[in-house]
Design a protein around this motif. Structure first.
Motif, PDB file in Angstrom:
ATOM      1  N   ALA A  37       0.856  -1.197   0.000  1.00 48.15           N
ATOM      2  CA  ALA A  37       0.000   0.000   0.000  1.00 48.15           C
ATOM      3  C   ALA A  37       0.890   1.244   0.000  1.00 48.15           C
ATOM      4  CB  ALA A  37      -0.911  -0.006   1.222  1.00 48.15           C
ATOM      5  N   ARG A  38       0.437   2.267  -0.694  1.00 48.28           N
ATOM      6  CA  ARG A  38       1.245   3.479  -0.827  1.00 48.28           C
ATOM      7  C   ARG A  38       0.771   4.564   0.142  1.00 48.28           C
ATOM      8  NH1 ARG A  38       0.490   5.761  -6.019  1.00 48.28           N
ATOM      9  NH2 ARG A  38      -1.614   5.025  -5.763  1.00 48.28           N
ATOM     10  N   PHE A  39       1.720   5.434   0.518  1.00 52.97           N
ATOM     11  CA  PHE A  39       1.413   6.566   1.386  1.00 52.97           C
ATOM     12  C   PHE A  39       2.341   7.721   1.034  1.00 52.97           C
ATOM     13  CE2 PHE A  39       4.547   3.943   3.492  1.00 52.97           C
ATOM     14  CZ  PHE A  39       5.488   4.861   3.933  1.00 52.97           C
ATOM     15  N   ARG A  40       2.015   8.899   1.537  1.00 50.70           N
ATOM     16  CA  ARG A  40       2.831  10.098   1.305  1.00 50.70           C
ATOM     17  C   ARG A  40       2.840  10.907   2.593  1.00 50.70           C
ATOM     18  NH1 ARG A  40       0.003  12.996  -2.825  1.00 50.70           N
ATOM     19  NH2 ARG A  40       1.073  11.652  -4.283  1.00 50.70           N
ATOM     20  N   TRP A  41       4.008  11.459   2.922  1.00 47.62           N
ATOM     21  CA  TRP A  41       4.048  12.386   4.049  1.00 47.62           C
ATOM     22  C   TRP A  41       4.946  13.559   3.709  1.00 47.62           C
ATOM     23  CZ3 TRP A  41       6.513   7.756   6.545  1.00 47.62           C
ATOM     24  CH2 TRP A  41       7.881   7.845   6.584  1.00 47.62           C
ATOM     25  N   ALA A  42       4.799  14.641   4.456  1.00 47.83           N
ATOM     26  CA  ALA A  42       5.598  15.847   4.237  1.00 47.83           C
ATOM     27  C   ALA A  42       6.225  16.273   5.554  1.00 47.83           C
ATOM     28  CB  ALA A  42       4.721  16.973   3.692  1.00 47.83           C
ATOM     29  N   THR A  43       7.480  16.695   5.470  1.00 51.24           N
ATOM     30  CA  THR A  43       8.202  17.227   6.616  1.00 51.24           C
ATOM     31  C   THR A  43       8.884  18.519   6.199  1.00 51.24           C
ATOM     32  OG1 THR A  43      10.187  15.972   6.048  1.00 51.24           O
ATOM     33  CG2 THR A  43       8.668  14.946   7.601  1.00 51.24           C
ATOM     34  N   PRO A  44       9.153  19.428   7.148  1.00 44.94           N
ATOM     35  CA  PRO A  44       9.880  20.643   6.784  1.00 44.94           C
ATOM     36  C   PRO A  44      11.268  20.277   6.251  1.00 44.94           C
ATOM     37  CG  PRO A  44       8.924  20.848   8.967  1.00 44.94           C
ATOM     38  CD  PRO A  44       8.762  19.411   8.547  1.00 44.94           C
ATOM     39  N   ALA A  45      11.668  20.912   5.182  1.00 44.98           N
ATOM     40  CA  ALA A  45      12.998  20.675   4.623  1.00 44.98           C
ATOM     41  C   ALA A  45      13.998  21.601   5.308  1.00 44.98           C
ATOM     42  CB  ALA A  45      12.989  20.937   3.123  1.00 44.98           C
ATOM     43  N   GLU A 102       7.356   9.561  -0.435  1.00 46.93           N
ATOM     44  CA  GLU A 102       6.369   8.520  -0.712  1.00 46.93           C
ATOM     45  C   GLU A 102       7.004   7.187  -0.395  1.00 46.93           C
ATOM     46  OE1 GLU A 102       4.128   8.522  -4.284  1.00 46.93           O
ATOM     47  OE2 GLU A 102       3.904  10.687  -4.282  1.00 46.93           O
ATOM     48  N   GLY A 103       6.190   6.258   0.038  1.00 51.10           N
ATOM     49  CA  GLY A 103       6.714   4.943   0.375  1.00 51.10           C
ATOM     50  C   GLY A 103       5.657   3.885   0.241  1.00 51.10           C
ATOM     51  N   ARG A 104       6.041   2.681   0.549  1.00 52.30           N
ATOM     52  CA  ARG A 104       5.119   1.539   0.538  1.00 52.30           C
ATOM     53  C   ARG A 104       5.185   0.859   1.889  1.00 52.30           C
ATOM     54  NH1 ARG A 104       2.831   0.173  -4.254  1.00 52.30           N
ATOM     55  NH2 ARG A 104       3.749   1.114  -6.071  1.00 52.30           N
ATOM     56  N   VAL A 105       4.064   0.330   2.289  1.00 59.57           N
ATOM     57  CA  VAL A 105       3.972  -0.380   3.558  1.00 59.57           C
ATOM     58  C   VAL A 105       4.739  -1.695   3.419  1.00 59.57           C
ATOM     59  CG1 VAL A 105       2.396  -1.516   5.169  1.00 59.57           C
ATOM     60  CG2 VAL A 105       1.777   0.667   4.118  1.00 59.57           C
ATOM     61  N   PRO A 106       5.594  -2.014   4.409  1.00 54.84           N
ATOM     62  CA  PRO A 106       6.343  -3.261   4.344  1.00 54.84           C
ATOM     63  C   PRO A 106       5.467  -4.472   4.631  1.00 54.84           C
ATOM     64  CG  PRO A 106       6.746  -2.175   6.423  1.00 54.84           C
ATOM     65  CD  PRO A 106       5.889  -1.244   5.598  1.00 54.84           C
ATOM     66  N   ALA A 107       6.013  -5.633   4.416  1.00 49.64           N
ATOM     67  CA  ALA A 107       5.281  -6.869   4.741  1.00 49.64           C
ATOM     68  C   ALA A 107       5.032  -6.944   6.234  1.00 49.64           C
ATOM     69  CB  ALA A 107       6.094  -8.082   4.289  1.00 49.64           C
ATOM     70  N   ARG A 108       3.907  -7.482   6.589  1.00 50.53           N
ATOM     71  CA  ARG A 108       3.542  -7.639   7.999  1.00 50.53           C
ATOM     72  C   ARG A 108       4.423  -8.713   8.642  1.00 50.53           C
ATOM     73  NH1 ARG A 108      -2.602  -7.873   9.909  1.00 50.53           N
ATOM     74  NH2 ARG A 108      -2.201  -7.449  12.065  1.00 50.53           N
ATOM     75  N   PRO A 109       4.916  -8.472   9.875  1.00 47.47           N
ATOM     76  CA  PRO A 109       5.775  -9.479  10.511  1.00 47.47           C
ATOM     77  C   PRO A 109       5.016 -10.749  10.836  1.00 47.47           C
ATOM     78  CG  PRO A 109       5.328  -7.648  12.017  1.00 47.47           C
ATOM     79  CD  PRO A 109       4.679  -7.328  10.695  1.00 47.47           C
TER      80      PRO A 109
END
Length: 77
Positions: free
Chosen positions: A47-55, A70-77
């Motif tokens: 699953a994809r997600f996006r977040w923003a942080t101050p640069a 942007e990233g993807r959720v890793p596999a569940r442990p």
């Protein structure tokens, strides 16, 4: 198992629940300004997600911008 700080490590299930709760990331990580999921439905591996942080400021820019990740959720442990 113990963490570097000498505290017991949380169970993998607890870590997964925290990491998978993308929308609440700004509450847990104050540098994160916004966070959103990009896919509908149940959160799952990939699953994809996006977040923003101050640069941070650099020699050629001021520190007022946002860095979008942007990233993807890793596999569940």
């Amino acid at each position: 198992m113990r963490s570097r700080r000498g505290r017991p490590d949380p169970p993998p299930r607890t870590v997964w629940k925290l990491q998978a709760d993308v929308e609440r990331r700004p509450v847990r990580q104050p540098p994160v300004v916004t966070a959103e999921r990009l896919d509908p439905g149940r959160l799952a591996k990939g699953a994809r997600f996006r977040w923003a942080t101050p640069a941070p400021a650099t020699p050629t820019t001021v520190g007022a911008g946002l860095r979008i990740a942007e990233g993807r959720v890793p596999a569940r442990p």
